[in-house]
Design a protein around this motif. Structure first.
Motif, mmCIF file in Angstrom:
data_model
loop_
_atom_site.group_PDB
_atom_site.id
_atom_site.type_symbol
_atom_site.label_atom_id
_atom_site.label_comp_id
_atom_site.label_asym_id
_atom_site.label_seq_id
_atom_site.Cartn_x
_atom_site.Cartn_y
_atom_site.Cartn_z
ATOM 1 N N UNK B 85 0.848 -1.200 0.000
ATOM 2 C CA UNK B 85 0.000 0.000 0.000
ATOM 3 C C UNK B 85 0.877 1.241 0.000
ATOM 4 N N UNK B 86 1.898 1.243 0.875
ATOM 5 C CA UNK B 86 2.794 2.400 0.928
ATOM 6 C C UNK B 86 3.504 2.590 -0.395
ATOM 7 N N UNK B 87 3.911 1.453 -0.988
ATOM 8 C CA UNK B 87 4.636 1.525 -2.259
ATOM 9 C C UNK B 87 3.766 2.223 -3.303
ATOM 10 N N UNK B 88 2.489 1.904 -3.332
ATOM 11 C CA UNK B 88 1.609 2.528 -4.312
ATOM 12 C C UNK B 88 1.362 4.002 -3.976
ATOM 13 N N UNK B 89 1.263 4.298 -2.693
ATOM 14 C CA UNK B 89 1.139 5.718 -2.291
ATOM 15 C C UNK B 89 2.363 6.484 -2.793
ATOM 16 N N UNK B 90 3.528 5.936 -2.494
ATOM 17 C CA UNK B 90 4.773 6.602 -2.880
ATOM 18 C C UNK B 90 4.859 6.742 -4.392
#
Lengths: 229, 231
Positions: B85-90
């Motif tokens: 999820x964080x990877x996609x946010x970033x």
């Protein structure tokens, strides 16, 4: 904090912290063992992969001894970092606090920093790389400690005709440049080669305050041997 | 209306009073993929706020689903893990930054002009969206080695443009070999510290100093001042 800290280092009145390795009955040695163990383990496995049990096993101490010094793993890491940071600050400030121009003193501090990194590669990796990834509080403490070094570079503003014409941002960017180089080296298990690293960093540090010519000179100057008379 | 034992009378909907009539469905129903994508983006927006507020390490999947208003099962169907999820946010933030910088680069033909334009875009983005900037510059540091490496690659993407400035520099024969990564590191650190200390709102005021920090090592202070004024 950094200015008070510099004064206390200079006067030899820096307050002893609870984690200073002192104690008459070998108390200091178990503290040092624990701190050495946490540095080694965090560098070997990464912050999230290390537990208190790992630390006490590596340090060959009882778990009760660990809790005598520290509230938990994060506390241990942060206090260990503070011990390392204090040693580094004393080492650097000792090199900086000599007679001479700001530029000369900064160069002395630069070589002292490079020597400290070379002589303490695990501590450097622990502080600038592993701990910053470990917890938000640890990252914030590491980043706050960097302000000490920003102060030394920011002293360069006094070289300007109008010191208020420049902001602290310049010093921050310079220290950021230095930190990024140190991190890059720590990532590959190395430390910066002083005679290549310091002139480049001095070029960046000196140029905004003393101009291009002085900055270019820094690229040709070697390690200071003796302070000027 | 039902009444007594008589038959149920089915009425034509148009005979109902106006307030009881359903509006004709005039919009097309979005395809499933588009609705999924909209949902993913809504969750990413909510996740961005949570990561910025709590920090990556302190954020849990429960925090994320609560903020996004979805169930845990739906979360895992979209992202499989907090890290992804964080990877996609970033990556969503990084993609917007790349788009902004590409437009900035196309606005000038000279490398120094392109750098000035890029600095303006970056400052505007950080000032106008400090929450996204915090996630992309600060929280990424504790999001695991993969994210740190990805972030470093994004920062290093600026190095070729800086090397073009080296080619134009009157001092190019003597410049330190690690000047470009050092400059990138310095600017990233400066932005990081301003965000960490809550001073991102005034970043635009640093534009001229930033131009000097980035271009001064190649062209000298006077030329850097001129470039900052011209661009």
């Amino acid at each position: 904090m950094p200015r008070d800290r510099r004064e206390s280092i200079s006067l030899g009145t820096a307050p002893a912290r609870p984690c200073d390795p002192v104690g008459p009955t070998g108390e200091g040695s178990s503290l040092r063992q624990i701190q050495r163990a946490v540095v080694d383990l965090v560098c070997e496995r990464g912050y999230p992969e290390v537990t208190i049990l790992d630390v006490v096993e590596r340090a060959r101490v009882e778990e009760e001894q660990f809790y005598h010094y520290f509230a938990g793993f994060q506390d241990c890491c942060i206090e260990t970092f503070e011990t390392i940071a204090r040693r580094c600050e004393e080492h650097l400030y000792g090199a900086y606090d000599v007679p001479g121009s700001w530029r000369y003193r900064l160069r002395c501090a630069g070589y002292a920093a490079a020597d400290f990194l070379r002589d303490n590669p695990r501590e450097a990796r622990f502080a600038v790389l592993e701990l910053r990834r470990g917890s938000d509080l640890a990252r914030a403490r590491v980043e706050a400690a960097v302000e000490f070094y920003t102060d030394l570079v920011d002293d360069g503003r006094q070289e300007l005709e109008d010191p208020s014409a420049a902001s602290r941002a310049i010093a921050r960017a310079t220290v950021g440049s230095i930190l990024s180089q140190v991190i890059d080296q720590a990532r590959v298990g190395d430390s910066p080669e002083a005679e290549q690293f310091v002139p480049g960093m001095m070029y960046l540090a000196v140029r905004p305050y003393l101009g291009q010519q002085a900055a270019m000179e820094e690229l040709t100057l070697s390690r200071p041997q003796d302070p000027p008379r | 209306m039902r009444g007594g034992t008589g038959p149920v009378i089915m009425r034509d909907v148009t005979s109902l009073p106006r307030p009881l009539q359903r509006d004709a469905i005039s919009r097309e129903r979005l395809p499933e993929e588009a609705r999924e994508e909209q949902r993913r983006l809504r969750v990413l927006n909510a996740a961005t706020e949570v990561f910025a507020k709590r920090g990556y390490l302190e954020t849990t999947v429960d925090h994320l689903v609560a903020a996004a208003g979805i169930g845990v099962g739906s979360f895992y169907a979209l992202f499989q893990s907090k890290e992804l999820c964080f990877m996609q946010v970033y990556e969503s933030i990084a993609a917007d930054v790349r788009d902004g910088l590409e437009q900035a680069v196309s606005s000038s033909e000279s490398a120094p002009g392109q750098i000035c334009a890029c600095l303006q875009v970056l400052l505007e983005m950080i000032e106008s969206e400090p929450i996204r900037a915090k996630v992309a510059l600060i929280e990424v540091q504790t999001a695991g080695p993969r994210m740190v490496a990805c972030h470093q690659r994004n920062l290093d993407a600026a190095i070729p443009l800086l090397r073009r400035c080296r080619g134009l520099s009157p001092f190019r024969e003597n410049l330190p070999p690690t000047l470009e990564p050092a400059i990138v590191g310095g600017v990233a650190w400066l932005a990081h510290q301003r965000l960490a200390t809550g001073e991102a709102g005034n970043l635009g005021a640093l534009y001229r100093e930033l131009v000097d920090i980035v271009l001064g090592p190649y062209f000298g202070e006077e030329q850097a001042k001129l470039l900052a004024t011209q661009n």
